[in-house]
Design a protein around this motif. Sequence first.
Motif, PDB file in Angstrom:
ATOM      1  N   UNK A  94       0.815  -1.218   0.000  1.00 50.70           N
ATOM      2  CA  UNK A  94       0.000   0.000   0.000  1.00 50.70           C
ATOM      3  C   UNK A  94       0.846   1.265   0.000  1.00 50.70           C
ATOM      4  N   UNK A  95       2.047   1.168  -0.576  1.00 53.27           N
ATOM      5  CA  UNK A  95       2.880   2.345  -0.795  1.00 53.27           C
ATOM      6  C   UNK A  95       2.394   3.076  -2.048  1.00 53.27           C
ATOM      7  N   UNK A  96       1.989   2.316  -3.072  1.00 53.74           N
ATOM      8  CA  UNK A  96       1.440   2.866  -4.304  1.00 53.74           C
ATOM      9  C   UNK A  96       0.056   2.280  -4.541  1.00 53.74           C
ATOM     10  N   UNK A  97      -0.735   3.017  -5.299  1.00 59.77           N
ATOM     11  CA  UNK A  97      -2.047   2.512  -5.681  1.00 59.77           C
ATOM     12  C   UNK A  97      -1.930   1.732  -6.989  1.00 59.77           C
ATOM     13  N   UNK A  98      -2.822   0.768  -7.204  1.00 62.31           N
ATOM     14  CA  UNK A  98      -2.798   0.061  -8.493  1.00 62.31           C
ATOM     15  C   UNK A  98      -3.188   1.016  -9.621  1.00 62.31           C
ATOM     16  N   UNK A  99      -2.484   0.922 -10.714  1.00 63.50           N
ATOM     17  CA  UNK A  99      -2.719   1.794 -11.863  1.00 63.50           C
ATOM     18  C   UNK A  99      -3.157   0.960 -13.054  1.00 63.50           C
ATOM     19  N   UNK A 100      -4.177   1.427 -13.742  1.00 60.29           N
ATOM     20  CA  UNK A 100      -4.656   0.774 -14.958  1.00 60.29           C
ATOM     21  C   UNK A 100      -4.498   1.753 -16.113  1.00 60.29           C
ATOM     22  N   UNK A 101      -3.842   1.324 -17.180  1.00 53.36           N
ATOM     23  CA  UNK A 101      -3.649   2.173 -18.344  1.00 53.36           C
ATOM     24  C   UNK A 101      -4.687   1.812 -19.410  1.00 53.36           C
ATOM     25  N   UNK A 102      -5.480   2.793 -19.772  1.00 51.74           N
ATOM     26  CA  UNK A 102      -6.444   2.623 -20.858  1.00 51.74           C
ATOM     27  C   UNK A 102      -5.799   3.196 -22.116  1.00 51.74           C
ATOM     28  N   UNK A 103      -5.496   2.343 -23.064  1.00 46.28           N
ATOM     29  CA  UNK A 103      -4.761   2.782 -24.244  1.00 46.28           C
ATOM     30  C   UNK A 103      -5.711   3.140 -25.387  1.00 46.28           C
ATOM     31  N   UNK A 104      -5.258   4.076 -26.198  1.00 45.26           N
ATOM     32  CA  UNK A 104      -5.998   4.489 -27.388  1.00 45.26           C
ATOM     33  C   UNK A 104      -5.085   4.304 -28.598  1.00 45.26           C
ATOM     34  N   UNK A 105      -5.664   3.881 -29.692  1.00 42.80           N
ATOM     35  CA  UNK A 105      -4.901   3.719 -30.923  1.00 42.80           C
ATOM     36  C   UNK A 105      -5.756   4.181 -32.089  1.00 42.80           C
ATOM     37  N   UNK A 106      -5.129   4.376 -33.208  1.00 42.73           N
ATOM     38  CA  UNK A 106      -5.853   4.822 -34.392  1.00 42.73           C
ATOM     39  C   UNK A 106      -4.879   5.351 -35.423  1.00 42.73           C
ATOM     40  N   UNK A 107      -5.383   5.778 -36.533  1.00 43.30           N
ATOM     41  CA  UNK A 107      -4.547   6.302 -37.604  1.00 43.30           C
ATOM     42  C   UNK A 107      -4.347   7.803 -37.428  1.00 43.30           C
ATOM     43  N   UNK A 108      -3.124   8.225 -37.641  1.00 39.29           N
ATOM     44  CA  UNK A 108      -2.763   9.637 -37.558  1.00 39.29           C
ATOM     45  C   UNK A 108      -2.180  10.068 -38.893  1.00 39.29           C
ATOM     46  N   UNK A 109      -2.434  11.277 -39.278  1.00 42.45           N
ATOM     47  CA  UNK A 109      -1.860  11.789 -40.527  1.00 42.45           C
ATOM     48  C   UNK A 109      -1.313  13.186 -40.299  1.00 42.45           C
ATOM     49  N   UNK A 110      -0.198  13.481 -40.942  1.00 45.44           N
ATOM     50  CA  UNK A 110       0.434  14.794 -40.853  1.00 45.44           C
ATOM     51  C   UNK A 110       1.230  15.035 -42.124  1.00 45.44           C
ATOM     52  N   UNK A 111       1.529  16.290 -42.344  1.00 47.81           N
ATOM     53  CA  UNK A 111       2.281  16.662 -43.532  1.00 47.81           C
ATOM     54  C   UNK A 111       3.766  16.737 -43.196  1.00 47.81           C
ATOM     55  N   UNK A 112       4.573  16.076 -44.017  1.00 54.52           N
ATOM     56  CA  UNK A 112       6.030  16.090 -43.881  1.00 54.52           C
ATOM     57  C   UNK A 112       6.604  16.552 -45.212  1.00 54.52           C
ATOM     58  N   UNK A 113       6.956  17.825 -45.291  1.00 57.26           N
ATOM     59  CA  UNK A 113       7.400  18.376 -46.565  1.00 57.26           C
ATOM     60  C   UNK A 113       6.245  18.409 -47.540  1.00 57.26           C
ATOM     61  N   UNK A 114       6.419  17.777 -48.684  1.00 58.37           N
ATOM     62  CA  UNK A 114       5.355  17.708 -49.688  1.00 58.37           C
ATOM     63  C   UNK A 114       4.488  16.464 -49.545  1.00 58.37           C
ATOM     64  N   UNK A 115       4.839  15.607 -48.592  1.00 52.56           N
ATOM     65  CA  UNK A 115       4.131  14.343 -48.426  1.00 52.56           C
ATOM     66  C   UNK A 115       3.184  14.392 -47.231  1.00 52.56           C
ATOM     67  N   UNK A 116       2.138  13.593 -47.317  1.00 54.92           N
ATOM     68  CA  UNK A 116       1.229  13.385 -46.203  1.00 54.92           C
ATOM     69  C   UNK A 116       1.428  11.964 -45.708  1.00 54.92           C
ATOM     70  N   UNK A 117       1.824  11.818 -44.458  1.00 54.56           N
ATOM     71  CA  UNK A 117       2.082  10.506 -43.874  1.00 54.56           C
ATOM     72  C   UNK A 117       0.895  10.106 -43.018  1.00 54.56           C
ATOM     73  N   UNK A 118       0.431   8.884 -43.193  1.00 58.52           N
ATOM     74  CA  UNK A 118      -0.674   8.348 -42.409  1.00 58.52           C
ATOM     75  C   UNK A 118      -0.250   7.016 -41.818  1.00 58.52           C
ATOM     76  N   UNK A 119      -0.298   6.912 -40.508  1.00 61.27           N
ATOM     77  CA  UNK A 119       0.167   5.692 -39.847  1.00 61.27           C
ATOM     78  C   UNK A 119      -0.379   5.633 -38.433  1.00 61.27           C
ATOM     79  N   UNK A 120      -0.183   4.503 -37.782  1.00 59.17           N
ATOM     80  CA  UNK A 120      -0.538   4.339 -36.367  1.00 59.17           C
ATOM     81  C   UNK A 120       0.753   4.226 -35.573  1.00 59.17           C
ATOM     82  N   UNK A 121       0.628   3.951 -34.297  1.00 62.37           N
ATOM     83  CA  UNK A 121       1.809   3.815 -33.458  1.00 62.37           C
ATOM     84  C   UNK A 121       2.482   2.451 -33.605  1.00 62.37           C
ATOM     85  N   UNK A 122       1.901   1.573 -34.406  1.00 61.99           N
ATOM     86  CA  UNK A 122       2.522   0.271 -34.649  1.00 61.99           C
ATOM     87  C   UNK A 122       3.669   0.353 -35.649  1.00 61.99           C
ATOM     88  N   UNK A 123       3.746   1.441 -36.390  1.00 67.92           N
ATOM     89  CA  UNK A 123       4.752   1.585 -37.437  1.00 67.92           C
ATOM     90  C   UNK A 123       6.031   2.185 -36.872  1.00 67.92           C
TER      91      UNK A 123
END
Length: 247
Positions: A94-123
């Motif tokens: 009982x020094x620390x409390x139990x912690x539960x991580x609720x994770x979120x995932x999905x596709x993200x897209x952003x512009x890098x120079x002239x390109x648009x990159x679309x990926x998730x955190x698995x890449x």
Amino acid sequence: MVVTYARIANSPRVWAGGTRERTLVIADEAHHLGEDLAWGVGFGEAFAAASRWLLLSGTPFRSDATPIPGVEYDANGLAEPDVSYSYADAVRDEVCRPVVFVTYDGMLSWRSGDDVIETSFDTVLTSREASRRYRTAISTDLPDGLPRILGEADVRLRALRAGGHPEAGGLVVAADSEHARKIAARLREVSGVAPVVVLHQDSQAATKLAAFTNSGDPWIVAVNMVSEGSTSPVCAWACTPPPPRRR
């Protein structure tokens, strides 16, 4: 005496001159040392004559994989502490409390120079594109991103407070001051309550933290505050200098 690693590295011979065989050297957060780096080399030179080193760390590894002076490693390069106190131990005691991580995932897209990159955190990406992916993920401007997560978190917090924990509070750790203010604005929109904002450069930070602790406020947004200071899990090594090296 208490001294920083940087000060030792600046003048290791001075500290070596004051070190005797019966000197006990306690190194807190020992993972900041690296065998072939300035702090690690200076530490080893300064305290080689000491009969014992006690190395403490809650992070028994370095991101650059550099060995930590005085630490022994197994065949896979993993640290082998003499004593360890894990997060599971801390929860049990009982020094620390139990912690539960609720994770979120999905596709993200952003512009890098002239390109648009679309990926998730698995890449696997280059460090530059990974940084851009991270900034995209924490952006407060994407309606289906962080604002939605904050809204769901507020619903969860309200349920906890209504379910017998009226003192429960929510913490959002922001990347920087500007990010913290944007998050606070979004939280106010979804919760209807202006959160407490604590920034590390704020001279009233400690006062705000104390006030939040004793208040019924539901949310606090912080930068480099609150989230630091955990003492678990901890690994400890007791060794006799000169320290062993990984082969």
